[in-house]
Write an enzyme that holds these catalytic residues in place. Structure first.
Site, PDB file in Angstrom:
ATOM      1  N   HIS A 126      -9.694 -21.346  -2.779  1.00 44.96           N
ATOM      2  CA  HIS A 126     -11.132 -21.640  -2.912  1.00 44.96           C
ATOM      3  C   HIS A 126     -11.837 -20.764  -3.945  1.00 44.96           C
ATOM      4  CE1 HIS A 126     -11.177 -23.564   1.382  1.00 44.96           C
ATOM      5  NE2 HIS A 126     -10.527 -24.264   0.487  1.00 44.96           N
ATOM      6  N   THR A 197      -7.711 -18.786  10.768  1.00 43.99           N
ATOM      7  CA  THR A 197      -8.397 -19.983  10.277  1.00 43.99           C
ATOM      8  C   THR A 197      -8.550 -20.971  11.420  1.00 43.99           C
ATOM      9  OG1 THR A 197      -8.302 -21.876   8.772  1.00 43.99           O
ATOM     10  CG2 THR A 197      -6.204 -20.793   9.252  1.00 43.99           C
TER      11      THR A 197
HETATM   12  P1  NAD Z   1     -13.624 -20.428  10.023  1.00 47.13           P
HETATM   13  O1  NAD Z   1     -14.911 -19.648  10.042  1.00 47.13           O
HETATM   14  O2  NAD Z   1     -13.682 -21.902  10.186  1.00 47.13           O
HETATM   15  O3  NAD Z   1     -12.635 -19.862  11.135  1.00 47.13           O
HETATM   16  C1  NAD Z   1     -12.391 -18.495  11.281  1.00 47.13           C
HETATM   17  C2  NAD Z   1     -11.317 -18.339  12.347  1.00 47.13           C
HETATM   18  O4  NAD Z   1     -11.018 -16.949  12.442  1.00 47.13           O
HETATM   19  C3  NAD Z   1     -11.733 -18.815  13.745  1.00 47.13           C
HETATM   20  O5  NAD Z   1     -10.730 -19.668  14.256  1.00 47.13           O
HETATM   21  C4  NAD Z   1     -11.809 -17.511  14.560  1.00 47.13           C
HETATM   22  O6  NAD Z   1     -11.386 -17.681  15.906  1.00 47.13           O
HETATM   23  C5  NAD Z   1     -10.832 -16.631  13.805  1.00 47.13           C
HETATM   24  N1  NAD Z   1     -11.062 -15.185  13.943  1.00 47.13           N
HETATM   25  C6  NAD Z   1     -12.204 -14.522  14.192  1.00 47.13           C
HETATM   26  N2  NAD Z   1     -11.998 -13.196  14.218  1.00 47.13           N
HETATM   27  C7  NAD Z   1     -10.676 -13.019  13.963  1.00 47.13           C
HETATM   28  C8  NAD Z   1      -9.837 -11.872  13.843  1.00 47.13           C
HETATM   29  N3  NAD Z   1     -10.314 -10.632  13.985  1.00 47.13           N
HETATM   30  N4  NAD Z   1      -8.523 -12.068  13.563  1.00 47.13           N
HETATM   31  C9  NAD Z   1      -8.016 -13.322  13.424  1.00 47.13           C
HETATM   32  N5  NAD Z   1      -8.764 -14.431  13.529  1.00 47.13           N
HETATM   33  C10 NAD Z   1     -10.070 -14.282  13.803  1.00 47.13           C
HETATM   34  O7  NAD Z   1     -12.912 -20.002   8.677  1.00 47.13           O
HETATM   35  P2  NAD Z   1     -11.882 -20.755   7.771  1.00 47.13           P
HETATM   36  O8  NAD Z   1     -10.923 -21.528   8.618  1.00 47.13           O
HETATM   37  O9  NAD Z   1     -11.380 -19.762   6.795  1.00 47.13           O
HETATM   38  O10 NAD Z   1     -12.765 -21.830   6.983  1.00 47.13           O
HETATM   39  C11 NAD Z   1     -14.053 -21.543   6.540  1.00 47.13           C
HETATM   40  C12 NAD Z   1     -14.272 -21.751   5.044  1.00 47.13           C
HETATM   41  O11 NAD Z   1     -15.288 -20.840   4.624  1.00 47.13           O
HETATM   42  C13 NAD Z   1     -13.082 -21.437   4.194  1.00 47.13           C
HETATM   43  O12 NAD Z   1     -12.931 -22.495   3.347  1.00 47.13           O
HETATM   44  C14 NAD Z   1     -13.417 -20.187   3.402  1.00 47.13           C
HETATM   45  O13 NAD Z   1     -13.236 -20.401   2.010  1.00 47.13           O
HETATM   46  C15 NAD Z   1     -14.870 -19.971   3.577  1.00 47.13           C
HETATM   47  N6  NAD Z   1     -15.187 -18.573   3.971  1.00 47.13           N
HETATM   48  C16 NAD Z   1     -14.586 -17.511   3.363  1.00 47.13           C
HETATM   49  C17 NAD Z   1     -14.877 -16.211   3.766  1.00 47.13           C
HETATM   50  C18 NAD Z   1     -14.209 -15.041   3.096  1.00 47.13           C
HETATM   51  O14 NAD Z   1     -13.851 -15.128   1.933  1.00 47.13           O
HETATM   52  N7  NAD Z   1     -13.986 -13.927   3.804  1.00 47.13           N
HETATM   53  C19 NAD Z   1     -15.789 -15.991   4.786  1.00 47.13           C
HETATM   54  C20 NAD Z   1     -16.391 -17.088   5.372  1.00 47.13           C
HETATM   55  C21 NAD Z   1     -16.077 -18.389   4.957  1.00 47.13           C
END
Ligand code: NAD
Length: 249
Positions: A126, A197
């Site tokens: 992404h 994820t």
């Molecule tokens: P999501 O927000 O849909 O899901 C996050 C997942 O992480 C959830 O299932 C949750 O239960 C889990 N989680 C929470 N805390 C955790 C931990 N400590 N260890 C392991 N798992 C944990 O995120 P996604 O599936 O990545 O999709 C969201 C979209 O938003 C992606 O496309 C991404 O590009 C973008 N995004 C990126 C960031 C980043 O770069 N850090 C942050 C937010 C969103």
């Protein structure tokens, strides 16, 4: 599959594919997309800022939002889960295996931790918040330092053209080349790990299914149940750092 067997499968895996999402960066304090909508930004929905139409309408506003997110990720540090994946890459390559890490995250923390530096592949599906893309040439360049980015928005490339944020917006296609490489890795993997994820975002979420369809192992690390949980070989209901510590030993 039990944890003991999972550790053995991991040790013997020839081809390892890993998908990470926002959850792996939670322990670095990176806000999720929705959580980032606070303060001045509370009145905007991400869809009002992270789309080609929003950028066309008001590039400065969109850049102000991305500049803040860029500053936020640069302040954060990779956590022990990011570092564990670097160690796994090192082990895997030195044992003659292959290692492909695919991330949906745009925070660049895997790369700052050292992923891709031991001969494995690292794919940011992404994009990356710390870079911009020349609107004319498509060249990807680092953004100015965090303390300078706010002074001259929108930023410009070394060729003098406007840079756009180097992220995939709602309604945009992922890079075909990156997606093909990622798919191949999950098709060929004898073990795939899916970490932090929700499994809701396609087409990245379909990657794990490729490994399962071929009858190979899939391990999920997530404190919450996800869409994938019922189908995986092992679901570790742990944070990314705790789950990886259990697997790597
Ligand atoms: P999501 O927000 O849909 O899901 C996050 C997942 O992480 C959830 O299932 C949750 O239960 C889990 N989680 C929470 N805390 C955790 C931990 N400590 N260890 C392991 N798992 C944990 O995120 P996604 O599936 O990545 O999709 C969201 C979209 O938003 C992606 O496309 C991404 O590009 C973008 N995004 C990126 C960031 C980043 O770069 N850090 C942050 C937010 C969103």
């Amino acid at each position: 599959m039990e944890l003991e067997q999972a550790r053995e499968v991991l040790q013997n895996a020839r081809r390892l594919a890993i998908l990470t999402g926002a959850g792996i960066s939670a322990e670095s304090g990176i806000a999720t997309f929705r959580e980032a909508q606070t303060g001045l930004w509370a009145r905007y929905k991400p869809e009002d800022l992270a789309t080609p139409a929003a950028y066309q309408r008001d590039p400065l506003l969109v850049w102000q939002w991305y500049a803040e997110r860029y500053q936020m990720v640069q302040k954060a540090q990779p956590n022990s889960a990011h570092l564990a994946l670097v160690e796994l890459e090192r082990r895997q390559l030195s044992a003659g295996g292959s290692f492909v890490l695919v991330t949906q995250n745009v925070d660049g923390l895997h790369s700052r931790a050292g992923s891709g530096q031991h001969g494995g592949q690292y794919i940011e599906l992404h994009g990356n918040l710390s870079t911009g893309r020349d609107e004319i040439t498509g060249a990807i360049e680092n953004l100015p330092p965090t303390d300078k980015i706010g002074q001259n928005l929108p930023p410009h490339s070394t060729a003098g053209n406007r840079l756009r944020p180097n992220v995939v917006w709602f309604g945009e296609q992922l890079s075909g080349a990156a997606l093909t490489k990622a798919r191949e890795a999950f098709v060929w993997a004898d073990l795939a790990l899916v970490i932090g994820t929700s499994g809701l975002v396609y087409p990245a979420a379909g990657l794990a299914s490729q490994t399962l369809q071929n009858g190979n192992y899939l391990i999920e690390i997530n404190p919450q149940e996800t869409e994938l949980s019922e189908r995986v070989s092992l679901s570790l209901r742990q944070t990314a750092s705790a789950g990886l510590a259990m697997l790597l030993g």
